[in-house]
Scaffold this active site. Structure first.
Site, PDB file in Angstrom:
ATOM      1  N   HIS A   1       7.240  53.362  24.406  1.00 38.57           N
ATOM      2  CA  HIS A   1       6.167  54.155  23.795  1.00 38.57           C
ATOM      3  C   HIS A   1       5.331  53.261  22.894  1.00 38.57           C
ATOM      4  O   HIS A   1       5.831  52.297  22.306  1.00 38.57           O
ATOM      5  CB  HIS A   1       6.723  55.346  23.008  1.00 38.57           C
ATOM      6  CG  HIS A   1       7.821  55.007  22.051  1.00 38.57           C
ATOM      7  ND1 HIS A   1       9.113  54.773  22.443  1.00 38.57           N
ATOM      8  CD2 HIS A   1       7.808  54.846  20.693  1.00 38.57           C
ATOM      9  CE1 HIS A   1       9.864  54.494  21.387  1.00 38.57           C
ATOM     10  NE2 HIS A   1       9.089  54.524  20.301  1.00 38.57           N
TER      11      HIS A   1
ATOM     12  N   GLY B   1      13.520  48.452  15.354  1.00 33.46           N
ATOM     13  CA  GLY B   1      13.357  49.848  14.942  1.00 33.46           C
ATOM     14  C   GLY B   1      13.149  50.830  16.072  1.00 33.46           C
ATOM     15  O   GLY B   1      12.758  51.968  15.830  1.00 33.46           O
ATOM     16  N   GLN B   2      13.420  50.401  17.326  1.00 35.86           N
ATOM     17  CA  GLN B   2      13.255  51.350  18.435  1.00 35.86           C
ATOM     18  C   GLN B   2      14.387  52.373  18.399  1.00 35.86           C
ATOM     19  O   GLN B   2      15.564  52.019  18.453  1.00 35.86           O
ATOM     20  CB  GLN B   2      13.265  50.622  19.793  1.00 35.86           C
ATOM     21  CG  GLN B   2      12.975  51.569  20.960  1.00 35.86           C
ATOM     22  CD  GLN B   2      12.925  50.861  22.316  1.00 35.86           C
ATOM     23  OE1 GLN B   2      13.213  49.666  22.422  1.00 35.86           O
ATOM     24  NE2 GLN B   2      12.552  51.600  23.336  1.00 35.86           N
ATOM     25  N   SER B   3      14.024  53.653  18.278  1.00 44.81           N
ATOM     26  CA  SER B   3      15.048  54.700  18.216  1.00 44.81           C
ATOM     27  C   SER B   3      15.072  55.544  19.486  1.00 44.81           C
ATOM     28  O   SER B   3      16.070  56.205  19.764  1.00 44.81           O
ATOM     29  CB  SER B   3      14.824  55.591  16.989  1.00 44.81           C
ATOM     30  OG  SER B   3      13.556  56.206  17.064  1.00 44.81           O
TER      31      SER B   3
ATOM     32  N   ASN C   1       7.856  49.296  19.147  1.00 43.06           N
ATOM     33  CA  ASN C   1       9.117  48.737  18.683  1.00 43.06           C
ATOM     34  C   ASN C   1      10.012  48.510  19.894  1.00 43.06           C
ATOM     35  O   ASN C   1      10.165  49.394  20.734  1.00 43.06           O
ATOM     36  CB  ASN C   1       9.789  49.704  17.695  1.00 43.06           C
ATOM     37  CG  ASN C   1       8.958  49.913  16.449  1.00 43.06           C
ATOM     38  OD1 ASN C   1       8.353  48.970  15.941  1.00 43.06           O
ATOM     39  ND2 ASN C   1       8.894  51.141  15.963  1.00 43.06           N
TER      40      ASN C   1
ATOM     41  N   HIS D   1       2.939  53.462  19.594  1.00 44.53           N
ATOM     42  CA  HIS D   1       2.467  54.234  18.447  1.00 44.53           C
ATOM     43  C   HIS D   1       0.994  53.872  18.234  1.00 44.53           C
ATOM     44  O   HIS D   1       0.642  52.686  18.211  1.00 44.53           O
ATOM     45  CB  HIS D   1       3.211  53.837  17.170  1.00 44.53           C
ATOM     46  CG  HIS D   1       4.699  54.059  17.195  1.00 44.53           C
ATOM     47  ND1 HIS D   1       5.307  55.120  16.560  1.00 44.53           N
ATOM     48  CD2 HIS D   1       5.705  53.337  17.746  1.00 44.53           C
ATOM     49  CE1 HIS D   1       6.627  55.042  16.722  1.00 44.53           C
ATOM     50  NE2 HIS D   1       6.889  53.967  17.431  1.00 44.53           N
TER      51      HIS D   1
ATOM     52  N   ASP E   1       3.230  62.364  16.979  1.00 45.44           N
ATOM     53  CA  ASP E   1       4.578  61.999  16.540  1.00 45.44           C
ATOM     54  C   ASP E   1       5.123  63.084  15.606  1.00 45.44           C
ATOM     55  O   ASP E   1       4.415  63.609  14.749  1.00 45.44           O
ATOM     56  CB  ASP E   1       4.529  60.641  15.816  1.00 45.44           C
ATOM     57  CG  ASP E   1       5.904  60.025  15.642  1.00 45.44           C
ATOM     58  OD1 ASP E   1       6.164  58.997  16.295  1.00 45.44           O
ATOM     59  OD2 ASP E   1       6.718  60.563  14.865  1.00 45.44           O
TER      60      ASP E   1
HETATM   61  P1  DGP Z   1      10.596  54.393  17.559  1.00 49.27           P
HETATM   62  O1  DGP Z   1      11.342  54.433  16.269  1.00 49.27           O
HETATM   63  O2  DGP Z   1       9.597  53.242  17.653  1.00 49.27           O
HETATM   64  O3  DGP Z   1      11.543  54.436  18.744  1.00 49.27           O
HETATM   65  O4  DGP Z   1       9.714  55.690  17.594  1.00 49.27           O
HETATM   66  C1  DGP Z   1      10.168  56.925  18.038  1.00 49.27           C
HETATM   67  C2  DGP Z   1       9.223  57.942  17.494  1.00 49.27           C
HETATM   68  O5  DGP Z   1       9.390  59.134  18.238  1.00 49.27           O
HETATM   69  C3  DGP Z   1       9.452  58.315  16.032  1.00 49.27           C
HETATM   70  O6  DGP Z   1       8.293  57.978  15.285  1.00 49.27           O
HETATM   71  C4  DGP Z   1       9.673  59.813  16.032  1.00 49.27           C
HETATM   72  C5  DGP Z   1       9.200  60.234  17.392  1.00 49.27           C
HETATM   73  N1  DGP Z   1       9.954  61.324  17.999  1.00 49.27           N
HETATM   74  C6  DGP Z   1      11.290  61.347  18.233  1.00 49.27           C
HETATM   75  N2  DGP Z   1      11.633  62.487  18.842  1.00 49.27           N
HETATM   76  C7  DGP Z   1      10.485  63.192  19.005  1.00 49.27           C
HETATM   77  C8  DGP Z   1      10.199  64.469  19.580  1.00 49.27           C
HETATM   78  O7  DGP Z   1      11.058  65.201  20.075  1.00 49.27           O
HETATM   79  N3  DGP Z   1       8.898  64.861  19.558  1.00 49.27           N
HETATM   80  C9  DGP Z   1       7.899  64.069  19.025  1.00 49.27           C
HETATM   81  N4  DGP Z   1       6.659  64.557  19.058  1.00 49.27           N
HETATM   82  N5  DGP Z   1       8.150  62.874  18.485  1.00 49.27           N
HETATM   83  C10 DGP Z   1       9.425  62.446  18.469  1.00 49.27           C
END
Ligand code: DGP
Length: 112
Positions: A98, A91-93, A85, A100, A29
């Site tokens: 995915h 909190g899903q962004s 999420n 974690h 991440d």
């Molecule tokens: P969520 O908030 O549950 O949707 O988690 C999304 C996660 O994705 C957040 O912890 C940051 C990670 N993330 C977002 N963009 C990138 C990226 O371009 N590369 C990597 N390695 N992680 C990313």
């Protein structure tokens, strides 16, 4: 489709991959919330856990086998947390399913 995790899955966007096979990719991440923070995604675009059904659930079972193996390979012997999420208020962004995998510290319950 303009999906950042599809682009990571197909190599268009670089990532620090820790595992890859024909069905899924695991990578570090970008914004770690624990000393070890790995994301596992299906290569197939599935929007969130709310979109899992009988047509795509086999990959989810496979991902959990991969999660178990990543935990073993990385020595997460003291425990780890798996989080997905689902939806904005959770909190899903990134709108590509995915999981974690977090490890290396204690985690509160309830998670808040
Ligand atoms: P969520 O908030 O549950 O949707 O988690 C999304 C996660 O994705 C957040 O912890 C940051 C990670 N993330 C977002 N963009 C990138 C990226 O371009 N590369 C990597 N390695 N992680 C990313």
């Amino acid at each position: 489709m303009d999906c950042i995790f599809c682009k990571i899955a197909n190599g268009e966007i670089p990532s620090e991959k820790v595992f890859e096979d024909e069905l899924c990719v695991a990578f570090k991440d970008l914004d770690p919330q624990a000393p070890s923070h790995i994301l596992v995604i299906p290569k197939e675009h599935i929007e969130s856990a709310a979109c899992i059904d009988s047509s795509n659930s086999a990959v989810i079972a496979h991902i959990f086998e991969v999660i178990s193996s990543i935990a073993r390979d990385n020595g997460f012997d003291n425990g780890f947390r798996v989080v997905s999420n689902c939806g904005e208020s959770a909190g899903q962004s990134v709108m590509h399913l995915h999981f974690h995998i977090l490890s290396g510290r204690d985690f509160a319950w309830p998670p808040g």
